[in-house]
Design a protein around this motif. Structure first.
Motif, PDB file in Angstrom:
ATOM      1  N   GLN A  63      -1.928   3.783   3.783  1.00 33.82           N
ATOM      2  CA  GLN A  63      -1.692   3.188   5.102  1.00 33.82           C
ATOM      3  C   GLN A  63      -2.039   4.158   6.215  1.00 33.82           C
ATOM      4  O   GLN A  63      -2.667   3.779   7.198  1.00 33.82           O
ATOM      5  CB  GLN A  63      -0.234   2.765   5.241  1.00 33.82           C
ATOM      6  CG  GLN A  63       0.053   1.430   4.631  1.00 33.82           C
ATOM      7  CD  GLN A  63       1.465   0.977   4.952  1.00 33.82           C
ATOM      8  OE1 GLN A  63       2.310   1.749   5.369  1.00 33.82           O
ATOM      9  NE2 GLN A  63       1.702  -0.298   4.738  1.00 33.82           N
ATOM     10  N   GLU A 119      -0.983  -2.217  14.351  1.00 34.04           N
ATOM     11  CA  GLU A 119      -0.399  -2.180  13.023  1.00 34.04           C
ATOM     12  C   GLU A 119       0.857  -1.329  13.101  1.00 34.04           C
ATOM     13  O   GLU A 119       0.892  -0.307  13.771  1.00 34.04           O
ATOM     14  CB  GLU A 119      -1.395  -1.573  12.035  1.00 34.04           C
ATOM     15  CG  GLU A 119      -0.946  -1.650  10.597  1.00 34.04           C
ATOM     16  CD  GLU A 119      -2.005  -1.147   9.637  1.00 34.04           C
ATOM     17  OE1 GLU A 119      -1.628  -0.505   8.656  1.00 34.04           O
ATOM     18  OE2 GLU A 119      -3.197  -1.374   9.884  1.00 34.04           O
ATOM     19  N   ASP A 162       4.696   0.073  11.005  1.00 34.63           N
ATOM     20  CA  ASP A 162       5.441   0.255   9.753  1.00 34.63           C
ATOM     21  C   ASP A 162       6.614  -0.701   9.660  1.00 34.63           C
ATOM     22  O   ASP A 162       7.107  -0.987   8.576  1.00 34.63           O
ATOM     23  CB  ASP A 162       5.969   1.685   9.642  1.00 34.63           C
ATOM     24  CG  ASP A 162       4.869   2.689   9.385  1.00 34.63           C
ATOM     25  OD1 ASP A 162       3.815   2.284   8.862  1.00 34.63           O
ATOM     26  OD2 ASP A 162       5.063   3.872   9.708  1.00 34.63           O
ATOM     27  N   GLU A 209       0.849  -1.189   0.000  1.00 33.99           N
ATOM     28  CA  GLU A 209       0.000   0.000   0.000  1.00 33.99           C
ATOM     29  C   GLU A 209       0.887   1.241   0.000  1.00 33.99           C
ATOM     30  O   GLU A 209       1.994   1.210   0.533  1.00 33.99           O
ATOM     31  CB  GLU A 209      -0.879   0.058   1.252  1.00 33.99           C
ATOM     32  CG  GLU A 209      -2.000  -0.916   1.270  1.00 33.99           C
ATOM     33  CD  GLU A 209      -2.849  -0.768   2.526  1.00 33.99           C
ATOM     34  OE1 GLU A 209      -3.996  -1.206   2.479  1.00 33.99           O
ATOM     35  OE2 GLU A 209      -2.373  -0.238   3.547  1.00 33.99           O
ATOM     36  N   ARG A 253      -4.959   3.279   8.880  1.00 36.26           N
ATOM     37  CA  ARG A 253      -4.376   2.721  10.102  1.00 36.26           C
ATOM     38  C   ARG A 253      -5.348   2.718  11.281  1.00 36.26           C
ATOM     39  O   ARG A 253      -5.454   1.744  11.986  1.00 36.26           O
ATOM     40  CB  ARG A 253      -3.109   3.481  10.484  1.00 36.26           C
ATOM     41  CG  ARG A 253      -2.548   2.935  11.779  1.00 36.26           C
ATOM     42  CD  ARG A 253      -1.089   2.881  11.897  1.00 36.26           C
ATOM     43  NE  ARG A 253      -0.460   2.182  10.804  1.00 36.26           N
ATOM     44  CZ  ARG A 253       0.674   2.552  10.255  1.00 36.26           C
ATOM     45  NH1 ARG A 253       1.293   3.599  10.692  1.00 36.26           N
ATOM     46  NH2 ARG A 253       1.198   1.871   9.279  1.00 36.26           N
TER      47      ARG A 253
END
Length: 166
Positions: free
Chosen positions: A55, A73, A75, A50, A59
């Motif tokens: 993102q 979530e 990175d 993505e 998120r």
């Protein structure tokens, strides 16, 4: 536990948030059956494929859980010493390996792993046994480019020149 999903997975992973949650539920049932639990605070979800903008916008709206506890979530995360990130290239991983190898070597230098203290053959043996595996760890997984191989060679040569006193 590190779980990843792709927008379009080639193999493995899941193709949608719903599929990923279904996979988490299966893992939770298995863990319950065998009487162990996953620590959701030490688990991360990485979404590959993505754009950074997509993102960032999704998120907060996407949520996953295992055993009723939410999983965040992220990175990026480090898994078995390998830096995994959805936004960076393998160059960052290569720099991480080079830095770790140099740090390991310089931790050995007070013990004599340099040209003025130990026999160079002993220093090379320490290098081959301890430092070189750190430098090359997981190369088969990420298949470095020619530029990344040059970066690893520079770290390798720097350490060897220090051992030999050049």
């Amino acid at each position: 536990m590190l779980l990843a999903t792709r927008v379009t997975p080639p193999n493995g992973g899941s193709s949608s948030p719903v599929d990923l949650q279904n996979m988490l539920d299966v893992v939770d049932r298995y863990a319950t059956k065998w009487r162990y639990r996953f620590n959701s605070k030490k688990s991360y979800i990485l979404v590959f494929g993505e754009s950074a903008r997509t993102q960032a916008s999704l998120r907060g709206s996407r949520t996953w859980s295992i055993g009723g506890s939410p999983i965040q979530e992220s990175d990026g995360a480090k898994h078995l010493g390998i830096l995994l990130s959805v936004n960076t290239s393998t160059v960052t991983r290569t720099l991480d390996r080079s830095t770790s190898a140099c740090s390991a070597f310089y931790a050995l230098t007070p013990l004599g792993a340099r040209h003025t203290c130990l026999n160079p053959c002993t220093s090379i043996l320490l290098y081959k046994t301890l430092v070189l595996p750190i430098l090359t760890y997981s190369l088969k997984i990420w298949a470095p480019t020619a530029t990344e191989i040059q970066m690893l060679e520079r770290a390798h040569n720097k350490i060897l020149r220090t051992i030999l006193g050049i």
